[in-house]
Design a protein around this motif. Structure first.
Motif, PDB file in Angstrom:
ATOM      1  N   GLY A   1     -29.029 -14.392  47.646  1.00  0.00           N
ATOM      2  CA  GLY A   1     -29.502 -14.815  46.328  1.00  0.00           C
ATOM      3  C   GLY A   1     -28.765 -14.113  45.205  1.00  0.00           C
ATOM      4  N   SER A   2     -28.485 -12.810  45.386  1.00  0.00           N
ATOM      5  CA  SER A   2     -27.749 -12.062  44.361  1.00  0.00           C
ATOM      6  C   SER A   2     -26.350 -12.628  44.154  1.00  0.00           C
TER       7      SER A   2
ATOM      8  N   PHE B   1     -35.348 -11.076  55.137  1.00  0.00           N
ATOM      9  CA  PHE B   1     -35.617 -10.876  53.713  1.00  0.00           C
ATOM     10  C   PHE B   1     -34.437 -10.189  53.030  1.00  0.00           C
ATOM     11  N   CYS B   2     -33.850  -9.198  53.693  1.00  0.00           N
ATOM     12  CA  CYS B   2     -32.693  -8.502  53.116  1.00  0.00           C
ATOM     13  C   CYS B   2     -31.521  -9.454  52.929  1.00  0.00           C
TER      14      CYS B   2
ATOM     15  N   LEU C   1     -27.955  -7.720  39.960  1.00  0.00           N
ATOM     16  CA  LEU C   1     -29.007  -8.183  40.864  1.00  0.00           C
ATOM     17  C   LEU C   1     -29.041  -7.357  42.143  1.00  0.00           C
ATOM     18  N   LEU C   2     -27.875  -6.984  42.641  1.00  0.00           N
ATOM     19  CA  LEU C   2     -27.814  -6.201  43.868  1.00  0.00           C
ATOM     20  C   LEU C   2     -28.366  -4.794  43.648  1.00  0.00           C
TER      21      LEU C   2
ATOM     22  N   ALA D   1     -25.764 -16.586  40.394  1.00  0.00           N
ATOM     23  CA  ALA D   1     -24.957 -16.495  39.177  1.00  0.00           C
ATOM     24  C   ALA D   1     -23.795 -17.478  39.145  1.00  0.00           C
ATOM     25  N   ILE D   2     -23.456 -18.096  40.265  1.00  0.00           N
ATOM     26  CA  ILE D   2     -22.264 -18.948  40.327  1.00  0.00           C
ATOM     27  C   ILE D   2     -22.322 -20.102  39.323  1.00  0.00           C
TER      28      ILE D   2
END
Length: 303
Positions: A142-143, A135-136, A108-109, A147-148
């Protein structure tokens, strides 16, 4: 669960004769990863000229690489140092969780970094407006966070399977495909879950990366200035190399049919994306990024 580091070594005599060599090699690699990626984090934090979205994402990627290699390599170092190649059931579960969680985060990153380059090259007038600080931060958080819970569910699903046959995991560390090979129950739904997660956290981000770079290449080819084209390609080349190394080896391990004949190949490919890619990351960005080299020289000279 007990896993075997390298079965074939036992054919050449005592495995202990190889421990010091492999321990030294892996220890040097681990030190290189920690030092190299820590320098990138330190430089991008201390140098105000590098406080931009591109280096913000790079800083997070470098920190992620330190965590990623720490999920597997310390246990391998202990195995080579002591000669004990066993790992506890809970230890294997923890290793698997952090491996798949951090791997998903990296996919994702890398996609977020590709989007940053897309906006910078294809829409430069709105770059500062689109890629603002908030936003960054949301992209990075979010990345890390998305996934956690999903990877917790996959880890729980894998380790509730009955391992009533061999407990010898023919791999360097605990990973989903070799663990499913040990289960003596129907693993259909576990493989469905694995393929779904691969689709969400690997294939979809990769598709977004490809779309971003198709647009970037189209924009760069329309540029009339040769220096402008060179600068645009140079800012993307490091990211593309890291993408190729990570996705190239990981896709072979996770997306192909697994068999006993391919077990050795899978083991070494897994080493590539879990150990060598984090090691190459600071080298690739450091060698190909002039601003980063200058900032590093200034930091070292000041110290």
């Amino acid at each position: 669960v007990e896993y075997v580091i390298r079965e074939r070594l036992r054919l050449h005599g005592s495995i202990l004769s190889y421990h010091s060599v492999y321990f030294t090699i892996l220890l040097l690699i681990y030190a290189a990863v920690i030092i190299g990626n820590s320098l990138i984090v330190l430089v991008t934090v201390l140098d105000l000229s590098l406080h931009s979205p591109m280096y913000f994402f790079l800083r997070n990627l470098s920190f992620l690489e330190i965590c990623y290699i720490s999920a597997t390599l310390p246990k391998m170092l202990v195995c080579f140092l002591t000669g004990d190649v066993r790992i506890s059931f809970l230890g294997c579960a923890a290793q698997l969780y952090f491996l798949v969680f951090l791997g998903s985060t990296e996919c994702l990153l890398l996609a977020a970094m590709a989007y940053d380059r897309y906006v910078a090259i294809c829409d430069p007038l709105r770059y500062s407006l689109v890629m603002n600080g908030g936003f960054c931060v949301r992209l990075v958080v979010g990345s890390w966070m998305v996934a956690i819970p999903i990877q917790m569910g996959q880890t729980y699903q894998v380790f509730t399977l009955p391992f009533c046959a061999s407990h010898h995991l023919h791999h360097f560390f605990c990973d989903v495909p070799p663990l499913l090979e040990l289960a003596c129950a129907d693993t259909f739904w576990s493989r469905v879950t694995l393929n779904t997660i691969i689709l969400l956290f690997a294939i979809f981000p990769f598709f977004m990366i490809v779309v971003s770079y198709v647009r970037i290449i189209g924009t760069v080819l329309k540029m009339h200035s040769a220096p402008g084209r060179h600068k645009a390609f140079s800012t993307c080349s490091s990211h593309l190399i890291v993408l190729t190394l990570f996705y190239g080896s990981a896709s072979v391990v996770y997306c192909k049919h697994h068999s006993s004949d391919s077990a050795d190949t899978d083991k070494y490919l897994a080493l590539f994306y879990t150990i060598l890619t984090p090691m190459f990351n600071p080298v690739i960005y450091g060698m190909r990024n002039r601003e980063l080299r200058i900032a590093l020289r200034k930091l070292l000279w000041r110290k």
